[in-house]
Design a protein around this motif. Structure first.
Motif, PDB file in Angstrom:
ATOM      1  N   LEU A   1       7.568 -21.484 -32.913  1.00  0.00           N
ATOM      2  CA  LEU A   1       8.855 -20.378 -33.146  1.00  0.00           C
ATOM      3  C   LEU A   1       8.499 -18.741 -32.931  1.00  0.00           C
ATOM      4  O   LEU A   1       9.892 -18.343 -32.867  1.00  0.00           O
ATOM      5  N   ARG A   2       7.574 -18.384 -33.275  1.00  0.00           N
ATOM      6  CA  ARG A   2       7.135 -16.973 -32.921  1.00  0.00           C
ATOM      7  C   ARG A   2       5.794 -16.582 -32.075  1.00  0.00           C
ATOM      8  O   ARG A   2       5.759 -15.436 -32.544  1.00  0.00           O
TER       9      ARG A   2
ATOM     10  N   GLU B   1      14.123 -18.021 -36.341  1.00  0.00           N
ATOM     11  CA  GLU B   1      13.438 -18.043 -36.369  1.00  0.00           C
ATOM     12  C   GLU B   1      14.186 -19.378 -36.593  1.00  0.00           C
ATOM     13  O   GLU B   1      14.557 -20.889 -35.911  1.00  0.00           O
ATOM     14  N   TRP B   2      14.770 -19.624 -38.216  1.00  0.00           N
ATOM     15  CA  TRP B   2      16.405 -20.289 -38.357  1.00  0.00           C
ATOM     16  C   TRP B   2      17.259 -20.967 -37.792  1.00  0.00           C
ATOM     17  O   TRP B   2      17.586 -22.192 -37.442  1.00  0.00           O
TER      18      TRP B   2
ATOM     19  N   ARG C   1       0.184 -23.001 -44.930  1.00  0.00           N
ATOM     20  CA  ARG C   1      -0.619 -21.947 -44.831  1.00  0.00           C
ATOM     21  C   ARG C   1      -1.240 -21.394 -45.726  1.00  0.00           C
ATOM     22  O   ARG C   1      -2.559 -21.239 -44.526  1.00  0.00           O
TER      23      ARG C   1
ATOM     24  N   HIS D   1      -4.183 -21.651 -40.351  1.00  0.00           N
ATOM     25  CA  HIS D   1      -3.174 -22.515 -41.497  1.00  0.00           C
ATOM     26  C   HIS D   1      -4.606 -22.595 -42.128  1.00  0.00           C
ATOM     27  O   HIS D   1      -4.530 -24.311 -41.804  1.00  0.00           O
TER      28      HIS D   1
ATOM     29  N   LEU E   1       5.767 -25.203 -45.912  1.00  0.00           N
ATOM     30  CA  LEU E   1       5.564 -23.831 -44.710  1.00  0.00           C
ATOM     31  C   LEU E   1       4.527 -23.599 -45.589  1.00  0.00           C
ATOM     32  O   LEU E   1       3.089 -23.472 -44.770  1.00  0.00           O
TER      33      LEU E   1
ATOM     34  N   ASP F   1      10.456 -23.911 -45.653  1.00  0.00           N
ATOM     35  CA  ASP F   1       9.602 -22.616 -46.714  1.00  0.00           C
ATOM     36  C   ASP F   1       8.964 -23.300 -47.060  1.00  0.00           C
ATOM     37  O   ASP F   1       7.607 -22.884 -47.731  1.00  0.00           O
TER      38      ASP F   1
ATOM     39  N   THR G   1       5.607 -23.385 -35.837  1.00  0.00           N
ATOM     40  CA  THR G   1       5.174 -22.052 -36.639  1.00  0.00           C
ATOM     41  C   THR G   1       4.973 -20.857 -35.675  1.00  0.00           C
ATOM     42  O   THR G   1       5.379 -20.001 -35.346  1.00  0.00           O
TER      43      THR G   1
ATOM     44  N   ASP H   1       7.694 -16.989 -44.340  1.00  0.00           N
ATOM     45  CA  ASP H   1       9.124 -17.658 -44.794  1.00  0.00           C
ATOM     46  C   ASP H   1       9.818 -17.598 -43.142  1.00  0.00           C
ATOM     47  O   ASP H   1       9.729 -16.993 -42.637  1.00  0.00           O
ATOM     48  N   LEU H   2      10.919 -18.523 -42.540  1.00  0.00           N
ATOM     49  CA  LEU H   2      11.122 -18.498 -41.643  1.00  0.00           C
ATOM     50  C   LEU H   2      12.103 -17.241 -42.215  1.00  0.00           C
ATOM     51  O   LEU H   2      12.700 -17.322 -42.318  1.00  0.00           O
TER      52      LEU H   2
END
Length: 302
Positions: free
Chosen positions: A300-301, A10-11, A43, A273, A39, A36, A297, A5-6
């Motif tokens: 973001l990560r 990240e959110w 994933r 993913h 994603l 979420d 994602t 999950d975010l």
């Protein structure tokens, strides 16, 4: 917060760019819960109907993903996150270009059509290919085709020097890499924070021999993009046979070419993913949205 999950950080990076309901069609379900859920499916590659109940009704999650894939919301979110990174000087503009084959599951076949033509959906013309005759070429309009790997799609992409996708294009698996070289580069458009045109020109580019032809090199020269692409053996032999009329050999920076592995590593991250590594989506624009959500994602990560 569940696995994948975010996070709160990240959110907060994503929240300012999310679309807002116009109030005429009722309120949307909580964006964070639905994202979420999307994603999670991207994933794990799970079927939409098998989403855990904590993400809400599966049909709501699927329809949000389909809608955002069709109207370009996923692409806009990716561009906004990229713009924030570019403003902070976090993008390495020594990019690389490549493609990868994606096996299509049997559930990806059989997209409905109207009157023998592929059904129209908002945003479809972003990924549609010219109509193809039935048999042998697969459902070209949905980015599906036949290659050595069987029923496949091909994911063409560019990646920055930090192994993050900059642009994505979907075609059938039989399409040659070089035919999508220009669309991949022209899809790079990083907005500026504040005034100014979007940035669409890299500092340099590296690609393998699949892109070593006249049109690709001429396109790069026209845009004044420094590039490192190895020359094919047959092209070299043809040039040497012409003698002085064959011209000088193209420049090749061996050290720069060694950094081309960044796009290979970007592909590896995308294929972590499972819904990207194996295509389950019938529609080409939905699969492009799936790949774009995976790329989001990664940004973001990173």
């Amino acid at each position: 917060m569940g696995r994948g999950d975010l996070s709160d950080a990240e959110w907060e990076r994503l929240r300012p760019f999310l679309p807002v309901s116009n109030g005429r069609c009722g309120r949307w379900r909580d964006h964070r819960q639905v994202i979420d859920g999307i994603l999670h499916r991207v994933r794990t590659g799970a079927q939409w109907r098998d989403l855990p109940e904590r993400f809400g009704p599966w049909k709501t999650v699927y329809e949000r993903h389909r809608l955002w894939s069709a109207d370009g919301t996923w692409e806009r979110l990716l561009q906004q996150v990229q713009a924030t990174a570019d403003a902070a000087g976090e993008i390495n503009w020594d990019i690389s270009v490549d493609s990868t084959i994606v096996r299509a599951h049997q559930h990806a076949a059989g997209a409905a059509s109207k009157g023998g033509q592929i059904a129209r959906t908002p945003g479809r013309n972003r990924v549609a290919e010219p109509p193809r005759p039935p048999g042998g070429g697969g459902a070209g309009g949905e980015g599906l085709g036949r290659s050595r790997g069987g029923f496949t799609s091909k994911l063409h992409l560019s990646a920055d020097g930090r192994c993050r996708p900059l642009s994505l294009v979907i075609t059938g698996g039989q399409r040659a890499d070089c035919t999508l070289f220009q669309p991949v580069l022209e899809k790079i458009r990083i907005p500026r924070i504040g005034a100014g045109r979007p940035r669409n020109k890299p500092d340099s580019l590296a690609a393998d021999k699949a892109y070593s032809n006249g049109p690709c090199r001429e396109y790069l020269r026209r845009r004044r993009i420094r590039h490192t692409i190895p020359e094919k053996v047959d092209s070299q032999a043809a040039r040497l046979r012409k003698g002085s009329r064959g011209g000088r050999p193209p420049g090749f920076d061996e050290d720069r070419y060694k950094k081309r592995n960044t796009v290979e590593r970007a592909i590896n991250q995308l294929k972590q993913h499972r819904a990207v590594a194996t295509r389950y989506d019938k529609r080409g624009y939905v699969y492009l949205g799936t790949a774009t959500a995976a790329a989001l994602t990664i940004w973001l990560r990173s």
